[in-house]
Write a protein that holds these residues in place. Sequence first.
Motif: not given
Length: 437
Positions: A319-326, A368-369, A383-387, A428-436
């Motif tokens: 995430l630190r290098g992603h163009p849509k992350v401030e 994104f969310l 938790g065991t899952e990502t929130l 992969a999930d974060f990457a595709q969500a940031l595309e939106h």
Amino acid sequence: MPDAVDAVDTPTPRRKPKPAKREIGGRPLKPSTLMMGHGYDPVLSEGSLKAPIFLTSTFAFESAAAGKRHFEGITGLREGGAEGLVYSRFNGPNQEILEDRLAVWDGAEDALTFSSGMTAICILMMAYASQNDVIVHSGPLYAASEGFVAKVLSRFGITYVDFPAGATREELDTVLAKAKAQADEQGGKVAMIYLESPANPTNALVDIEAVRDARDSALAGTPIAIDNTFLGPLWQRPLEHGADIVAYSLTKYVGGHSDLVAGSIAGAKRWMDPVRALRNTMGGIVDPNTAWMLLRSLETVELRMQRAGENAAKVCEFLRGHPKVEGLGYLGFIADARQQDIYARHCLGAGSTFSLFIKGGEAESFAFLDNLTIAKLAVSLGGTETLASHPASMTHLSVPHARKTMLGISDNLVRISIGIEDADDLIADFAQALEHV
């Protein structure tokens, strides 16, 4: 309701456990080892390897004389006190075993469990604060904690003075002097210094050692309590750095499966006794079934937190290098020198909960969310899952806009709690969500 004791002044005593084996050949046993049996004797439960769930409201005495002797010890009519179980509003086997094991993690003398993290925090504050007192607290706090001080305790003449999480010793000296003057003017005392570090949701750190030194200089005897939910019990041990009381939402990392709600505090017995007495009066102790579930969770807390921490490091590196992350409010990537110094002295790991700042505002954060697939849109963490959640419009919506701005709770802040899924799948999930976005 049982005619028991004056529980406001006299904490109901615990059952006396068998002496705990804490070392082998002079080698102290690690908490992860002690979680498998500490505080429990199978002989007392028909040889059951795991503690049963003790679903009972009251406990039987072996004779009338034994009952009389017990209550004589509790009420002070007989020297020597008393030990044992009387009524489940006060204590029970599952809760006592759980409290023993929680105390192990923080190196505490005693621990208390509650029906939720907020129950723990509210009863803690009420046990120490009286009319016209002042509470000093760091900021930001979890919104419900801050609201309890500002909106509920204020009804009883209790006021507060707050300070930013990264405050220096000099700034803390000024804050405590202001609090003392405010207490003197009101005719009360400074009842407590209450910290949250890392802060929710910004991950800002408090210098516990500086707070301790400032307290010792100006307000000796005033307890320092800290909400250690974001890093505890694995990645920070506040009692070693000057805190007197450590609080947890056990719902989070300790419970770890998003299937229970509970809380706890731990510290020296002298700090726990007033809180135990008030809990006895008000209720709020964790129920036996939830206590049993937490005993299960404690057996794997180290493994779960380690895996989540490793995952978070990999995800944040992406995430630190992603163009849509401030930016990122991740403790592994601290840029501020003051915060880095606190982290180096106080923390044993960066944790797995962090703030993600999306380029844009609320609309971009929502995009994104709404497009996350593996990560779930829900409050809570650990938790065991990502929130993922949006604090400004969810958990901290009730915080006034000006204060949210001051505390850095912006519309482009998304709080992420990384779970134990495969790290590459999460990326992969974060990457595709940031595309939106």
